[in-house]
Write an enzyme that holds these catalytic residues in place. Sequence first.
Site, short mmCIF file in Angstrom:
data_model
loop_
_atom_site.label_atom_id
_atom_site.label_comp_id
_atom_site.label_asym_id
_atom_site.label_seq_id
_atom_site.Cartn_x
_atom_site.Cartn_y
_atom_site.Cartn_z
N LYS A 144 35.07 100.76 -63.29
CA LYS A 144 33.81 101.58 -63.04
C LYS A 144 33.05 101.24 -64.34
O LYS A 144 33.63 101.26 -65.67
CB LYS A 144 33.79 102.66 -62.77
N SER A 194 29.36 108.31 -56.63
CA SER A 194 28.81 107.21 -57.41
C SER A 194 30.03 106.05 -57.73
O SER A 194 29.65 104.90 -58.26
CB SER A 194 28.63 107.91 -58.73
N SER A 239 32.96 111.81 -56.64
CA SER A 239 32.65 110.53 -56.82
C SER A 239 33.82 109.25 -57.02
O SER A 239 33.53 108.03 -56.58
CB SER A 239 31.90 110.25 -58.06
#
Lengths: 494, 476
Positions: free
Chosen positions: A79, A154, A178
Amino acid sequence: MNYYDLTAHEIHDLLVGKEATSEEITKSVITRIDSVDDKVEAYLARTSEAAIEAAKRVDAKITRGERIGALEGVPMAFKDNLCTNGVKTTCSSRMLETFVPFYDAFVVKKVNEGGSPVLGKLNMDEFAMGSSTENSYFQKTRNPYDLQKVPGGSSGGSAAAVSAGSAVFTLGSDTGGSIRQPASFCGVVGMKPTYGLVSRFGCIAFASSLDQIGPLTKDVTDCANVLNTIVGHDPADSTSLNVSKVDYTKALVNDVKGLKIGVATDYLQDGVNDEVKAAVLAALDVFRSLGATVGEYTMKAAKYALPAYYIISGAEASSNLARFDGIRYGHRTESFDNLKELYENSRSEGFGDEVKRRIMVGTYALSSGYYDAYYKKAQKVRTVICNDFKEQFEKYDFIVTPTTMATAFTFGEKTGSPLEMYLNDLCTVSVNIAGLPGISIPCGFDGGGMPIGLQIIGRTLGEEMVLRAAYTFEQNTQFHKHRAIIGEKEGRSV
Amino acid sequence: MNYETVVGLEIHSELSTVTKMYCGCATSFGSEPNIHCCPVCLAMPGALPVLNKTAVEFAIKAGLAMNCAITRSGKQDRKNYFYPDLPKAYQISQLDTPLCVGGYIDITVGDEVKRIRINRIHIEEDAGKLLHEAGGGTLVDFNRGGTPLIEIVTEPDIRSSEEARLFLESVKAILEYIEVSDCKMEQGSLRCDVNVSVRPAGQTEFGTRTEMKNVNSFRSAVRAIDFESKRQIEELEYGGTIVQETRKWNDDKGESYPMRGKEEAQDYRYFPDPDLVQIVVDDEMLERIKSSLPELPDARKARYVGDYGLTRYDAEQITNSRCLADFFEKAVSGGVSPKAVGNWIIGDISKILNEKSMEAGDIPFLPEQLAKLVTLIEEGVISNTAGKKVLDELFENPRDPELIVKEKGLVQISDEGALKAVVVQIIDANPQSVADYKAGKEKAVTFLVGQTMRATKGQGNPQMLNKLIKEELDSR
């Protein structure tokens, strides 16, 4: 069978059995990215050459007859809020569009040491704030199961990449859901470990007391192996727990006989999608049939969890994101005549709407005169939630809820209403508030073929119980074997 | 009307730890800019703070030395504000659980001992430094950023600028004794904010106070307090009222002025720093720190008065500097008169240090050499005046005082026969002085001593010359 469809442990077996090389596997995944990422758009940056070099080093090791680790030679991606030395780390924000760290996050170091070729950096909601990855400054990531739908957020890029076969596993971060929510939307396994189990050093902070890094994988076995790699005490993170090392693969036991499951009924009543509810109830039947017992309870303060979460996370974010001031790095406005304008314009231009919204909410909650009514009260709710979980874990071995109340939604469906977007975190935030381990595993599909996620929550440092329950479910069902067929449902352009 | 000035101080002192408060960078002064920096103290994305345990120990040490209670479980809070010298845009400080609470320091005002209470001592981190360029533009140096500080907050117990100066000197002395700060004001390692109010003499409630920032020396503190109390009294005398405000001290102009509304009206939005954990001080740690405390200035002062017979004032002059006190003790350890050594230290040595802008630690000669100097005077080998010459020489080119005396020909003439001959010769040459003496003018003796000293090139023993001159005059 394509290499890019395999799990990490399957790849490991091929490597050890010399049936394939890491280079072949890594190239297979790179080719997969080449062919699908223009549709999925999970990647912000790619480091294919370095990945192939890393793969070759692993192959050389195998040729020399040396032993390799469980993830060695298995290509992965991070990420984009995890700092990678020499590789742009943007948090999907204009603020950090050109930012290149000169240090690695703790988990990046661990993965590198573990010998996984790193394919690149993955899209996310800006500064990890959002539930659909629509808040990225750069691009929209699409759900591999339906390109018209969001991947969740996210860590949307991290979930979509695994789901699409564009990475064998990925790391994400989870502040209020997330990792688990996008895992659920994209039909993969996503785990948020106990707060403090994985060092946050080098993870660009959203809300320090809630953030936790975790794996997104194709099955529970991979999840255990990734945990083995990234868990460990880090003196550079004051909140990092100093606990003795556990081999999480030892928890992969296909047995739940005699275990007691608590079901938080709050999430199976109003607002839950019928198909989601049916899938969760069916999952409970699977556990029952394997000898576990199921008890129901209602959470204390369930309706306060979400507001408390948005106050605490906003308050911490308002302070954590203050360092992005245009002085030392990151976006600096071109139009300013004095210091105040430099700050205001840099931050106004550098941050997107959702980030600004959270900063404003958090600043307000900490302001003199409002602190007691908001921040302090939210902390009290936090204590109530922690104690409630503690009480439940005296009765139950693990707790089950849906990961989300509904399956993935279409682009733009919720961007008009921040509150509706926030409701996506309803089932997951309490776990962050209490710092507990939680996993989302695939447990079904809705009528439109979209994946449904089952959340399993454990007590503090109860990762082994969570993995055992998840593994047992997986061994007795077939959902985790499903792979998205990209373009099966051609997305209209978004 | 008579007014009483009421002062409270907030003293910031940098701690002399090897590394910064939350990272491994060296604390330093005077290095090339931005050399002692890392992701943590530059607040790079993803960097996290780790508390320096030594800083905590130093703060506790200071608290114990100032008679505070120690907080056994404390937290650290974020003080949020934007400024380019503050890279995180928040300073990590302590809001409501300071490490040390409720202590005091005793100062000697005239003959009286006065107790100044301490409200709290907490830990926090220093900011970087801004360098404004002549052609416009500002550069930031983060070397100092993240240096550990303690903030010492007093109760409003100080009643004059003189008491404030005495208190600040005591604080400086204590911090030096316990070796937690080098207290170099010129390097900014000791700074203070001054709170001042005035009230009519006899009134019990306090007047409205103002806070002065940017006070960077003891002398500035004294001037700032005097300026502000005078300003407030004048304001009240002319029927005005005092506005509670923050003022900035301008040391060049010798005056303070109100800071702009925005500079002052800050909402710092304090909240507990979620990146840090509770500071737990257990019994073992507390005992270990307690037992590491050296003899403090007060105890030494009492010992110097009791054992060495120094006056309280003299003892305080010496003990206010640990270096000076250590020097004193080494000098008297061989058995020379403590009183005489004390006089040399408080008198000529302090004077020379002052003139040369040197600290006690910079004294170039050995305590044993001072002891030798005192012995030479006590034994009558050299005169007091010659002693001062020896001292000058010790500062210039330190070596054995006996050698200096020989080289410079400073040996005192105490041979009565030789001195007698000089006395007779001088008196013969000055009949007027004899007449003056006979007329009762004692000053004539002083004149004649001066003449004989000149004749002996300053080497005549003055006491003996005095005696011989009187005898000779009386015999005529």
